[in-house]
Design a protein around this motif. Sequence first.
Motif, PDB file in Angstrom:
ATOM      1  N   ALA A 134       0.883  -1.243   0.107  1.00  0.00           N
ATOM      2  CA  ALA A 134      -0.048  -0.044  -0.009  1.00  0.00           C
ATOM      3  C   ALA A 134       0.965   1.175   0.258  1.00  0.00           C
ATOM      4  CB  ALA A 134      -0.841  -0.046   0.994  1.00  0.00           C
ATOM      5  N   LYS A 135       1.840   1.249   0.714  1.00  0.00           N
ATOM      6  CA  LYS A 135       2.811   2.479   0.875  1.00  0.00           C
ATOM      7  C   LYS A 135       3.576   2.715  -0.520  1.00  0.00           C
ATOM      8  CE  LYS A 135       5.431   4.571   4.410  1.00  0.00           C
ATOM      9  NZ  LYS A 135       6.560   4.337   5.394  1.00  0.00           N
ATOM     10  N   ASP A 136       3.894   1.641  -1.230  1.00  0.00           N
ATOM     11  CA  ASP A 136       4.598   1.911  -2.705  1.00  0.00           C
ATOM     12  C   ASP A 136       3.554   2.427  -3.474  1.00  0.00           C
ATOM     13  OD1 ASP A 136       7.250   0.760  -1.899  1.00  0.00           O
ATOM     14  OD2 ASP A 136       6.205  -1.256  -1.872  1.00  0.00           O
ATOM     15  N   ARG A 137       2.277   1.770  -3.302  1.00  0.00           N
ATOM     16  CA  ARG A 137       1.239   2.426  -4.420  1.00  0.00           C
ATOM     17  C   ARG A 137       1.038   3.963  -4.179  1.00  0.00           C
ATOM     18  NH1 ARG A 137      -0.449  -2.997  -3.922  1.00  0.00           N
ATOM     19  NH2 ARG A 137      -1.559  -2.752  -2.087  1.00  0.00           N
ATOM     20  N   GLU A 138       1.048   4.376  -2.788  1.00  0.00           N
ATOM     21  CA  GLU A 138       0.849   5.624  -2.476  1.00  0.00           C
ATOM     22  C   GLU A 138       1.948   6.437  -3.168  1.00  0.00           C
ATOM     23  OE1 GLU A 138       0.778   7.285   1.861  1.00  0.00           O
ATOM     24  OE2 GLU A 138      -0.560   5.588   1.895  1.00  0.00           O
ATOM     25  N   ALA A 139       3.048   5.858  -3.246  1.00  0.00           N
ATOM     26  CA  ALA A 139       4.468   6.736  -3.778  1.00  0.00           C
ATOM     27  C   ALA A 139       4.169   6.860  -5.220  1.00  0.00           C
ATOM     28  CB  ALA A 139       5.598   5.930  -3.303  1.00  0.00           C
ATOM     29  N   VAL A 140       3.377   5.756  -5.981  1.00  0.00           N
ATOM     30  CA  VAL A 140       3.181   5.889  -7.227  1.00  0.00           C
ATOM     31  C   VAL A 140       2.190   6.967  -7.493  1.00  0.00           C
ATOM     32  CG1 VAL A 140       2.037   4.547  -9.239  1.00  0.00           C
ATOM     33  CG2 VAL A 140       3.936   3.355  -7.783  1.00  0.00           C
ATOM     34  N   GLU A 141       1.162   7.062  -6.611  1.00  0.00           N
ATOM     35  CA  GLU A 141       0.159   8.024  -6.880  1.00  0.00           C
ATOM     36  C   GLU A 141       0.727   9.344  -6.505  1.00  0.00           C
ATOM     37  OE1 GLU A 141      -3.732   7.899  -4.676  1.00  0.00           O
ATOM     38  OE2 GLU A 141      -3.785   5.842  -5.680  1.00  0.00           O
ATOM     39  N   THR A 142       1.589   9.556  -5.640  1.00  0.00           N
ATOM     40  CA  THR A 142       2.276  10.836  -5.393  1.00  0.00           C
ATOM     41  C   THR A 142       3.177  11.258  -6.829  1.00  0.00           C
ATOM     42  OG1 THR A 142       2.481  10.316  -3.181  1.00  0.00           O
ATOM     43  CG2 THR A 142       3.651  12.027  -3.797  1.00  0.00           C
ATOM     44  N   LEU A 143       3.934  10.141  -7.154  1.00  0.00           N
ATOM     45  CA  LEU A 143       4.726  10.333  -8.503  1.00  0.00           C
ATOM     46  C   LEU A 143       3.882  10.850  -9.685  1.00  0.00           C
ATOM     47  CD1 LEU A 143       7.587  10.297  -9.820  1.00  0.00           C
ATOM     48  CD2 LEU A 143       6.993   7.984 -10.403  1.00  0.00           C
ATOM     49  N   ALA A 144       2.622  10.225  -9.626  1.00  0.00           N
ATOM     50  CA  ALA A 144       1.713  10.423 -10.997  1.00  0.00           C
ATOM     51  C   ALA A 144       1.115  12.017 -10.802  1.00  0.00           C
ATOM     52  CB  ALA A 144       0.781   9.740 -11.051  1.00  0.00           C
ATOM     53  N   ALA A 245      20.159  -6.657   2.998  1.00  0.00           N
ATOM     54  CA  ALA A 245      18.728  -6.085   2.409  1.00  0.00           C
ATOM     55  C   ALA A 245      17.653  -6.180   3.457  1.00  0.00           C
ATOM     56  CB  ALA A 245      18.227  -6.589   0.900  1.00  0.00           C
ATOM     57  N   VAL A 246      18.149  -6.362   4.863  1.00  0.00           N
ATOM     58  CA  VAL A 246      17.077  -6.414   5.848  1.00  0.00           C
ATOM     59  C   VAL A 246      16.145  -5.362   6.196  1.00  0.00           C
ATOM     60  CG1 VAL A 246      16.908  -7.236   8.265  1.00  0.00           C
ATOM     61  CG2 VAL A 246      18.815  -8.020   6.727  1.00  0.00           C
ATOM     62  N   GLU A 247      16.835  -4.153   6.262  1.00  0.00           N
ATOM     63  CA  GLU A 247      15.971  -3.022   6.679  1.00  0.00           C
ATOM     64  C   GLU A 247      15.158  -2.417   5.908  1.00  0.00           C
ATOM     65  OE1 GLU A 247      17.176   1.379   8.286  1.00  0.00           O
ATOM     66  OE2 GLU A 247      18.224  -0.087   8.826  1.00  0.00           O
ATOM     67  N   ARG A 248      13.948  -2.250   5.770  1.00  0.00           N
ATOM     68  CA  ARG A 248      12.943  -1.988   4.710  1.00  0.00           C
ATOM     69  C   ARG A 248      13.386  -0.503   4.143  1.00  0.00           C
ATOM     70  NH1 ARG A 248       7.164  -1.928   3.337  1.00  0.00           N
ATOM     71  NH2 ARG A 248       6.768  -0.234   2.259  1.00  0.00           N
ATOM     72  N   LYS A 249      13.357  -0.522   2.776  1.00  0.00           N
ATOM     73  CA  LYS A 249      13.685   0.714   2.266  1.00  0.00           C
ATOM     74  C   LYS A 249      12.342   1.264   1.597  1.00  0.00           C
ATOM     75  CE  LYS A 249      18.023   0.240   2.505  1.00  0.00           C
ATOM     76  NZ  LYS A 249      18.883  -0.625   2.194  1.00  0.00           N
ATOM     77  N   GLU A 250      12.140   2.600   1.629  1.00  0.00           N
ATOM     78  CA  GLU A 250      11.106   3.315   0.844  1.00  0.00           C
ATOM     79  C   GLU A 250      11.308   3.788  -0.477  1.00  0.00           C
ATOM     80  OE1 GLU A 250       8.257   2.797   2.231  1.00  0.00           O
ATOM     81  OE2 GLU A 250       8.848   2.261   4.226  1.00  0.00           O
ATOM     82  N   ALA A 251      10.173   3.953  -1.342  1.00  0.00           N
ATOM     83  CA  ALA A 251      10.576   4.502  -2.737  1.00  0.00           C
ATOM     84  C   ALA A 251      11.188   6.006  -2.521  1.00  0.00           C
ATOM     85  CB  ALA A 251       9.153   4.702  -3.175  1.00  0.00           C
ATOM     86  N   GLN A 252      12.019   6.393  -3.481  1.00  0.00           N
ATOM     87  CA  GLN A 252      12.329   7.797  -3.586  1.00  0.00           C
ATOM     88  C   GLN A 252      12.102   8.381  -4.548  1.00  0.00           C
ATOM     89  OE1 GLN A 252      16.269   8.708  -2.526  1.00  0.00           O
ATOM     90  NE2 GLN A 252      16.737   6.651  -1.374  1.00  0.00           N
ATOM     91  N   LEU A 253      11.432   9.508  -4.567  1.00  0.00           N
ATOM     92  CA  LEU A 253      10.983  10.449  -5.695  1.00  0.00           C
ATOM     93  C   LEU A 253      11.616  11.657  -6.113  1.00  0.00           C
ATOM     94  CD1 LEU A 253       7.044  10.132  -4.847  1.00  0.00           C
ATOM     95  CD2 LEU A 253       8.207   8.261  -5.835  1.00  0.00           C
ATOM     96  N   PHE A 254      11.786  12.113  -7.153  1.00  0.00           N
ATOM     97  CA  PHE A 254      12.662  13.105  -7.444  1.00  0.00           C
ATOM     98  C   PHE A 254      11.772  13.890  -8.750  1.00  0.00           C
ATOM     99  CE2 PHE A 254      15.357   9.437  -6.667  1.00  0.00           C
ATOM    100  CZ  PHE A 254      16.200  10.194  -5.901  1.00  0.00           C
ATOM    101  N   PHE A 255      11.736  15.120  -8.513  1.00  0.00           N
ATOM    102  CA  PHE A 255      10.988  15.971  -9.434  1.00  0.00           C
ATOM    103  C   PHE A 255      11.792  17.119 -10.057  1.00  0.00           C
ATOM    104  CE2 PHE A 255       7.588  14.236  -6.473  1.00  0.00           C
ATOM    105  CZ  PHE A 255       6.939  13.698  -7.481  1.00  0.00           C
ATOM    106  N   ALA A 256      11.505  17.446 -11.099  1.00  0.00           N
ATOM    107  CA  ALA A 256      12.295  18.743 -11.884  1.00  0.00           C
ATOM    108  C   ALA A 256      11.925  19.936 -11.129  1.00  0.00           C
ATOM    109  CB  ALA A 256      12.117  18.846 -13.376  1.00  0.00           C
TER     110      ALA A 256
END
Length: 257
Positions: A134-144, A245-256
Amino acid sequence: MKKATIVYFSPTGGSEGYVRAIAEKLADEVECIDLTRPEARRRSYTFGPQDLVIFGAPVYAGRLPIVEGGIFDCLQGEETPAVYTVSYGNRDFDDALLEEMDIAEARGFCGIAAAAFIAPHTFSGKVAGGRPDAKDREAVETLAAGIGRILQSGKKGRLTVSGNRPYKEAKRIAYAPQSGENCVKCGFCAGVCPAGAIDAANPERSDPAKCISCMACVKQCPQSARVVTDPGLAAIREKLETVLAVERKEAQLFFAE
Ligand SMILES: Cc1cc2nc3c(=O)[nH]c(=O)nc-3n(C[C@H](O)[C@H](O)[C@H](O)COP(=O)(O)O)c2cc1C
């Protein structure tokens, strides 16, 4: 928007899933250019300033996978707005996103946004299994949503992503799968190999000089007959699961900006 194009290299589907999800949030129509197979990379594809192209690829040893001719060298843009993404297995994406951006920008694309996402690690179902969640899908939404805003504003900002130049030294990881007892020599594995490393007529081995250890043949063999016997793979799997790769990583987003 009416149409977005996704261009991706995705032997096990993680990178493809993300670019597809982004495009579906942005456009009524999604054009797919799957560059996973070598023959698709032998054609050429051109884009103009009105297109939007979303790039996707996995991270291999902190870089883009090494395939003959390069993954994205068959694309040519002309001031074409682009979104760069990589998917990685919860260790690190190091310089892969920067490398993807550099390749695309040298070919006429103009990055407006970028992201590094987490997907199950090719080598272990225990590492990032269940991602995207769910958190990754939220990141996709924020990116879009961010991409939509940038496109609407018409402003041409500058995109910066994390990574270093010179990039990490490229490392070929070769755990070339072989055919085990169940193999019926159907050649299916040769058909799904992104590196042309398997002879369809004699699929018993992969050419270790070409194999990129993507595990597409292992995961897709209808007989589950493809195996890796190299003990190095079990060792790296164990290291990923316990240390790397034990500790959970989160999506990273970058914008111009
Ligand atoms: C040869 C190889 C090297 C990899 N190197 C990394 C890495 O450096 N960092 C990481 O977090 N994941 C790494 N992974 C995991 C993949 O980046 C991850 O599973 C990705 O989502 C696979 O993409 P795909 O499903 O589109 O093929 C590697 C996988 C393979 C096969």
